[in-house]
Enzyme design. Structure first.
Site, PDB file in Angstrom:
ATOM      1  N   GLY B  79       0.833  -1.199   0.000  1.00 22.95           N
ATOM      2  CA  GLY B  79       0.000   0.000   0.000  1.00 22.95           C
ATOM      3  C   GLY B  79       0.866   1.246   0.000  1.00 22.95           C
ATOM      4  N   LEU B  80       0.237   2.381  -0.211  1.00 23.86           N
ATOM      5  CA  LEU B  80       0.948   3.659  -0.251  1.00 23.86           C
ATOM      6  C   LEU B  80       1.673   3.929   1.077  1.00 23.86           C
ATOM      7  CD1 LEU B  80      -1.771   5.944  -1.910  1.00 23.86           C
ATOM      8  CD2 LEU B  80       0.453   5.368  -2.898  1.00 23.86           C
ATOM      9  N   PRO B  81       2.702   4.769   1.054  1.00 24.21           N
ATOM     10  CA  PRO B  81       3.325   5.170   2.314  1.00 24.21           C
ATOM     11  C   PRO B  81       2.268   5.786   3.245  1.00 24.21           C
ATOM     12  CG  PRO B  81       4.638   5.948   0.459  1.00 24.21           C
ATOM     13  CD  PRO B  81       3.380   5.384  -0.117  1.00 24.21           C
ATOM     14  N   GLY B  84      -1.158   2.719   6.411  1.00 24.99           N
ATOM     15  CA  GLY B  84      -1.524   2.009   7.640  1.00 24.99           C
ATOM     16  C   GLY B  84      -1.021   0.568   7.677  1.00 24.99           C
ATOM     17  N   LYS B  85      -0.161   0.205   6.735  1.00 28.67           N
ATOM     18  CA  LYS B  85       0.370  -1.168   6.655  1.00 28.67           C
ATOM     19  C   LYS B  85       1.007  -1.618   7.967  1.00 28.67           C
ATOM     20  CE  LYS B  85       3.281  -0.159   3.400  1.00 28.67           C
ATOM     21  NZ  LYS B  85       2.897   1.271   3.326  1.00 28.67           N
ATOM     22  N   SER B 152       6.067  -1.854  -1.658  1.00 27.28           N
ATOM     23  CA  SER B 152       6.104  -2.763  -2.822  1.00 27.28           C
ATOM     24  C   SER B 152       5.137  -2.312  -3.916  1.00 27.28           C
ATOM     25  CB  SER B 152       5.801  -4.203  -2.394  1.00 27.28           C
ATOM     26  OG  SER B 152       4.663  -4.287  -1.561  1.00 27.28           O
TER      27      SER B 152
END
Lengths: 241, 241
Positions: B79-81, B84-85, B152
């Protein structure tokens, strides 16, 4: 890492019950001479103990005391290209596998084959070794021991590994530059001498001999098999309880 | 990974003997009404069974049948920076730890902190992800599952991970670029917009949305806690026997 299948647990339980109940029946029969009562007692015991054993196991599973982390070690082979690191490390790995401990083999050529373009300058080599150090750390956190073989020509990178990992065993595989060149079945020394390979340890780059190696293997004097046996004994004595 | 200390094994054996012998004595006494003989039978049984149990265990240790490798999985957060990963991955990791399976947490920032100068170009990112793939492979060979969180952004590198590892679960943490920018407590989006950070995903580099993610988390709709619970349930259902 393995776990027991349910079928195995049940089979094991049943086989133990035969042994245990058989013993009880024989004892009771010996004491009282009544086979019918002996069998009845044996059967009653069986039913009761299956339940009790299960409960007993459950209680012990909750008790943390007496469980000990398996302590991992790292064997670090260093030496000139073609000094015999990989050969000895492979033999050692085979021996260690028989001990049934969690174990991983890490060889320079496998890593470099997988991730090319790592480079051979001092800076690139050091960064590469640092990454390997991180890999070993991660494995050690999971109780996995490692057998690593890398030219690792610089003291600073070997020192970094020693600081990063636990129970580090440096094995210096010592061989004359001439001997390594004679063994040059890959033709790499040839290429290095002709300048086709740059920063080649021993030819166009320095190899800094280890001063604190736990084990020094003189390949002119002992065979790879003897070397592996020496290291194996050292590990067994110091790290396998 | 843990092993039992000798003391624990002995304590466990003794505690079970109390339970087992007690049962035998009570049974024999109930059947024959002779307490002295019941106790004698119980004691004889104890001595015999300690030896028999030991032998029984030894025999079973040699039998490979019914032992099963623990099957590892890999959860891959993309996911985008600042989508919330890491937050969700950390929560999931905590939940999974309670299952008592061998588990490792791999986060982009930890790896990049340890090994700087990895770079953010397409080529460098792909090489970086490949290295992570190798790390996961090595861990999986040792039955260790992984929870990974990496921006990624490219399909090719996520596809590479899927080909390299077993039981891959891609979790796409979906958040609007605007939302991520509002959460910009690190000030990284700000720097990227000002051109201080190059190749910044979402600003100066592309994010290719996953098309085959096993789980999509819409962070506008559910909380990190709910997201972690959803993924946890998915794993429990599909990968934990």
């Amino acid at each position: 890492m393995y776990k027991e299948t349910n079928l195995r647990s049940i089979a094991k339980g049943i086989s133990w019950r035969f042994v245990a109940t058989g013993t009880t029946i024989i004892i009771v029969y010996t004491f009282f001479g009544r086979l019918d009562l002996a069998i009845a007692a044996g059967l009653l015991e069986t039913i009761l103990k299956i339940a009790l054993y299960w409960g007993h196991e459950k209680i012990w599973q909750k008790i943390r005391w007496g469980k000990e982390r398996i302590e991992p070690f790292n064997v670090w082979f260093t030496g000139l290209p073609l000094s015999g690191k990989t050969t000895i490390a492979d033999l050692l790995y085979q021996k260690l596998q028989k001990l049934d401990i969690p174990l991983e083999r890490i060889d320079s050529k496998d890593i470099r084959a997988l991730i090319p373009d790592i480079g051979y300058t001092r800076e690139e080599r050091n960064r590469h070794i640092k990454r390997i150090g991180h890999l070993i750390q991660t494995l050690q956190k999971n109780s996995i021991s490692t057998v690593c073989s890398f030219v690792s020509p610089y003291r600073e990178s070997r020192k970094m590994i020693r600081q990063m990992v636990k129970n580090n065993i440096v094995v210096y595989v010592k061989a004359d530059l001439e001997t390594c060149q004679q063994r040059d079945y890959k033709g790499v020394y040839q290429k290095a001498l002709q300048g086709e390979i740059k920063n080649f340890t021993g030819i166009s780059d320095i190899y800094e001999e280890p001063q604190h190696a736990e084990i020094v293997i003189d390949t002119e004097k002992i065979s790879p098999e003897e070397a592996a046996e020496t290291i194996f004994k050292y590990i067994k004595k110091n790290y396998i309880k």
